[in-house]
Design a protein around this motif. Structure first.
Motif, PDB file in Angstrom:
ATOM      1  N   GLY A   1       0.790  -1.223   0.000  1.00  0.00           N
ATOM      2  CA  GLY A   1       0.000   0.000   0.000  1.00  0.00           C
ATOM      3  C   GLY A   1       0.821   1.271   0.000  1.00  0.00           C
ATOM      4  N   LEU A   2       2.127   1.172   0.266  1.00  0.00           N
ATOM      5  CA  LEU A   2       3.000   2.339   0.263  1.00  0.00           C
ATOM      6  C   LEU A   2       3.773   2.489  -1.040  1.00  0.00           C
ATOM      7  N   CYS A   3       3.546   1.614  -1.992  1.00  0.00           N
ATOM      8  CA  CYS A   3       4.251   1.649  -3.275  1.00  0.00           C
ATOM      9  C   CYS A   3       3.325   2.262  -4.322  1.00  0.00           C
ATOM     10  N   ALA A   4       3.723   3.394  -4.882  1.00  0.00           N
ATOM     11  CA  ALA A   4       2.875   4.088  -5.852  1.00  0.00           C
ATOM     12  C   ALA A   4       2.738   3.303  -7.152  1.00  0.00           C
ATOM     13  N   ASP A   5       3.771   2.566  -7.554  1.00  0.00           N
ATOM     14  CA  ASP A   5       3.695   1.800  -8.799  1.00  0.00           C
ATOM     15  C   ASP A   5       2.633   0.705  -8.714  1.00  0.00           C
ATOM     16  N   ILE A   6       2.584   0.001  -7.587  1.00  0.00           N
ATOM     17  CA  ILE A   6       1.587  -1.058  -7.428  1.00  0.00           C
ATOM     18  C   ILE A   6       0.182  -0.465  -7.382  1.00  0.00           C
ATOM     19  N   LEU A   7       0.020   0.651  -6.676  1.00  0.00           N
ATOM     20  CA  LEU A   7      -1.296   1.292  -6.608  1.00  0.00           C
ATOM     21  C   LEU A   7      -1.731   1.804  -7.974  1.00  0.00           C
ATOM     22  N   ALA A   8      -0.791   2.333  -8.761  1.00  0.00           N
ATOM     23  CA  ALA A   8      -1.140   2.814 -10.099  1.00  0.00           C
ATOM     24  C   ALA A   8      -1.559   1.662 -11.007  1.00  0.00           C
ATOM     25  N   ASP A   9      -0.879   0.520 -10.892  1.00  0.00           N
ATOM     26  CA  ASP A   9      -1.276  -0.648 -11.690  1.00  0.00           C
ATOM     27  C   ASP A   9      -2.665  -1.148 -11.278  1.00  0.00           C
TER      28      ASP A   9
ATOM     29  N   PRO B   1     -16.235   2.794 -12.005  1.00  0.00           N
ATOM     30  CA  PRO B   1     -16.324   4.258 -11.902  1.00  0.00           C
ATOM     31  C   PRO B   1     -15.039   4.863 -11.343  1.00  0.00           C
ATOM     32  N   VAL B   2     -14.635   5.979 -11.933  1.00  0.00           N
ATOM     33  CA  VAL B   2     -13.330   6.559 -11.605  1.00  0.00           C
ATOM     34  C   VAL B   2     -13.265   6.969 -10.139  1.00  0.00           C
ATOM     35  N   ARG B   3     -14.313   7.605  -9.648  1.00  0.00           N
ATOM     36  CA  ARG B   3     -14.292   8.056  -8.256  1.00  0.00           C
ATOM     37  C   ARG B   3     -14.196   6.871  -7.298  1.00  0.00           C
ATOM     38  N   GLN B   4     -14.956   5.828  -7.567  1.00  0.00           N
ATOM     39  CA  GLN B   4     -14.923   4.651  -6.704  1.00  0.00           C
ATOM     40  C   GLN B   4     -13.546   3.988  -6.731  1.00  0.00           C
ATOM     41  N   ALA B   5     -12.959   3.858  -7.920  1.00  0.00           N
ATOM     42  CA  ALA B   5     -11.639   3.232  -8.033  1.00  0.00           C
ATOM     43  C   ALA B   5     -10.568   4.066  -7.340  1.00  0.00           C
ATOM     44  N   ALA B   6     -10.627   5.393  -7.510  1.00  0.00           N
ATOM     45  CA  ALA B   6      -9.623   6.261  -6.890  1.00  0.00           C
ATOM     46  C   ALA B   6      -9.721   6.228  -5.368  1.00  0.00           C
ATOM     47  N   MET B   7     -10.930   6.242  -4.835  1.00  0.00           N
ATOM     48  CA  MET B   7     -11.087   6.220  -3.383  1.00  0.00           C
ATOM     49  C   MET B   7     -10.644   4.884  -2.792  1.00  0.00           C
ATOM     50  N   GLN B   8     -10.842   3.791  -3.518  1.00  0.00           N
ATOM     51  CA  GLN B   8     -10.352   2.500  -3.035  1.00  0.00           C
ATOM     52  C   GLN B   8      -8.829   2.479  -2.957  1.00  0.00           C
ATOM     53  N   ILE B   9      -8.168   3.081  -3.937  1.00  0.00           N
ATOM     54  CA  ILE B   9      -6.711   3.147  -3.926  1.00  0.00           C
ATOM     55  C   ILE B   9      -6.223   4.009  -2.765  1.00  0.00           C
TER      56      ILE B   9
END
Length: 209
Positions: free
Chosen positions: A94-102, A113-121
């Motif tokens: 959860g602290l790695c930006a590359d994994i979260l971006a993937d 939905p973009v908002r739902q996906a972004a908030m989950q990340i």
């Protein structure tokens, strides 16, 4: 054959590292790939790959990692014994930006939905111990005209040297039917490790024991 200078060798190694990074992004993306380092010692090459799942990279009886070494040795025109790949496991995904971006890219490709996906990340980054997380999505999302959406929770710094050292960034481009969607993920952590393995903290970080 004329011997290369230090600067020529440095530029060539940087180009090799960028080429390997692009190759690993395609080959071991499902293993949680988060970057690599390229080191050359005379005719020997050592590559360190940061991944979240070691088994997916090594394969059964280390077959897959040997296949990757053979491909890289053929590309660099070196014997197979001169290329070695080391795997560095990422403990906090959860602290790695590359994994979260993937993960965000996979969610958007599945029409989440973009908002739902972004908030989950963002929630997954905060649960892992991050001080803040920011997600920026730009492109033709639902409207005909392109726009930019930004989601943020917690604290994000942008100025000074700590803004470069303590912010982990990752950028991805997603080709969709309506066009290319760009995403950027920033993760702010109060503690980080430098290239020598030493733990660094924010200048204004105070811990009371």
């Amino acid at each position: 054959m004329q011997q290369q200078t230090f600067y020529q060798q440095y530029v060539e190694d940087c180009l090799r590292e960028a080429e390997l990074h692009e190759y690993f992004c395609r080959e071991i993306r499902e293993a949680g790939y988060s970057g690599c380092t390229f080191r050359r010692f005379f005719n020997n090459v050592e590559i360190t790959v940061r991944v979240a799942e070691l088994d997916l990279v090594q394969g059964k009886n280390h077959e897959r990692i040997h296949q990757i070494e053979a491909v890289i040795a053929q590309r660099l025109h070196l014997p197979l014994d001169n290329v070695t790949i080391f795997c560095d496991k990422i403990v906090a995904r959860g602290l790695c930006a590359d994994i979260l971006a993937d993960q965000l890219q996979i969610k958007i490709e599945k029409q989440t939905p973009v908002r739902q996906a972004a908030m989950q990340i963002i929630k997954s980054a905060l649960r892992a111990g991050a001080a803040g997380c920011e997600v920026v999505v730009s492109g033709k999302l639902r409207q005909q005209r392109a726009n930019c959406q930004k989601y943020k929770e917690g604290k994000i710094i942008t100025a000074g040297k700590p803004g470069k050292d303590f912010i982990d960034r990752a950028i991805r481009h997603i080709p969709l039917k309506q066009g290319i969607i760009g995403i950027q993920v920033k993760v702010f952590n109060l503690k980080m490790k430098d290239k020598f393995g030493r733990t660094q903290v924010m200048p204004d970080y105070v811990e009371i024991k």
